[in-house]
Design a protein around this motif. Sequence first.
Motif, mmCIF file in Angstrom:
data_model
loop_
_atom_site.group_PDB
_atom_site.id
_atom_site.type_symbol
_atom_site.label_atom_id
_atom_site.label_comp_id
_atom_site.label_asym_id
_atom_site.label_seq_id
_atom_site.Cartn_x
_atom_site.Cartn_y
_atom_site.Cartn_z
ATOM 1 N N THR A 155 14.460 -30.569 37.478
ATOM 2 C CA THR A 155 15.405 -30.828 36.396
ATOM 3 C C THR A 155 14.844 -31.911 35.486
ATOM 4 O O THR A 155 14.581 -31.685 34.317
ATOM 5 C CB THR A 155 16.757 -31.280 36.960
ATOM 6 N N THR A 165 19.858 -27.781 30.740
ATOM 7 C CA THR A 165 21.201 -27.547 31.287
ATOM 8 C C THR A 165 21.760 -26.206 30.809
ATOM 9 O O THR A 165 22.697 -25.684 31.402
ATOM 10 C CB THR A 165 22.173 -28.678 30.894
ATOM 11 N N CYS A 183 20.770 -36.656 36.117
ATOM 12 C CA CYS A 183 21.288 -35.567 35.290
ATOM 13 C C CYS A 183 22.725 -35.798 34.818
ATOM 14 O O CYS A 183 23.289 -34.949 34.144
ATOM 15 C CB CYS A 183 21.174 -34.244 36.035
#
Lengths: 166, 303
Positions: free
Chosen positions: A48, A86, A147
Amino acid sequence: MSTLTDPRAVAETVTDPELPMLTLADLGVLRDVRTEDDGTVVVTITPTYSGCPAMGVMRADLVHALHRAGFADVDVRTVLSPPWSTDWISDEGRAKLAAGGIAPPGRATKHTGPIPLSLGRTMRTATCPVCGSADTEELSEFSGTACKALRRCRTCREPFEHVKEI
Amino acid sequence: MAHEETVYDALDHAHGGEGQWAFGTGFDDPLAGVDTTIPDGVDAADLGAYCLMLGDDALVLCQRLTEWATRAPELEEEVAIANCGLDLLGQARLLLARAGTCCVLGRSREHATDSIPDEDALAYFRDVDEFANHHLAEADGGDFAQTMVRLLVASTHRLALVAKLRESRDPVVSAIAAKGVPELTYHRDHAARWVLRLGDGTPESHRRAQVAVDAVWPLTADLFTATDVELRLVAQGVAVDPADTRDEVRDVLTMVVERATLTVPAWPADRPSPGRAGEHTDELAPLLATLQGLAREHPAATW
Ligand SMILES: [Zn+2]
């Protein structure tokens, strides 16, 4: 081999260590699962954030799950490009986040040239996962994991986390 | 049949029980499975040296930021600073691992045992004069205002650089750069908002912010002169000439500082970066002693 389940189905059950309500597939981190001619299962994942500390755990969990399902040879590979966004979190993943008390991200902004500076309050909006109010404010763009951002609901006053757009 | 009940058992299992993850890095090659072939016509030693420059800037600034752990003015800010540091650490790990694939290990391998991955050998077993970071990264953090002004300058510079590096002909550098862009965008916005808040705040916060700007500005002298390595890689389509970021960096910094009601100091004359050549201030050695002490004392430690 015919008695084994589909390795993709096995890999898709593995959950994210930091957002355990989501599978790696929901999160968009699981990019590909394929079986080579020699029977090796090759799983491709993408981080991520550059510094995502959970990559080692994800890798180990995938190997572990596939071993338990009877796949002896498993190779987990990293892919860096295109970078995770995302926007890759599935609709099901977004619903699971909200049900878990974490506001899902909106659409990410992409720039190809120079990146404009943003000095004002962020224009991002997020719906309170506790009471459903849209009247929420950002406390910090950074939270317990890379995140997420930290927000507060102005209606029910509860703080909550928000997966920030990237 | 082994019991693999916890995630830690699974980790150990996945790595053959060697458990080489003492420093939080060794258990997972960040480039595992990535094609690290050096592109045609690109000099591996130059590419490795370039990755060390960009990687060391991130690694050393990360270490400076983590000095705020347990000491930040408020909890949210501590978390924010730590997150910025974590992003930079991730960028550093990828770049150092890329440098390792180019076999630019310097003297690190004289100290590091064989079981230590290249990435860790480069981080923990190079000496001060082998680090290639700009002085901007190593300068003592000072007070909170100085930390935010330095983060603003460093993230503005790095963002301008990596935004262009997305076009690099080295697919690994290009991919690392593309991942860094959204991360650095958050860092720069965060630092810029703090500089506004401090500059346009109380008389004391304004005073301190101006002291910080005045202290950090001279360090920008090093940021815009390409080394020979960079010039060769620019010609090969791999690197970005740092001079090409100068206007954007100065424009952004000027805008923020003026909006913060602070005075923009005169820009220092550009000079070749001493840090890129391994010449560092006295501030780097103590930082590296903290960063490297555990790994050097217990090179095979596990927990
Ligand atoms: Zn609410």
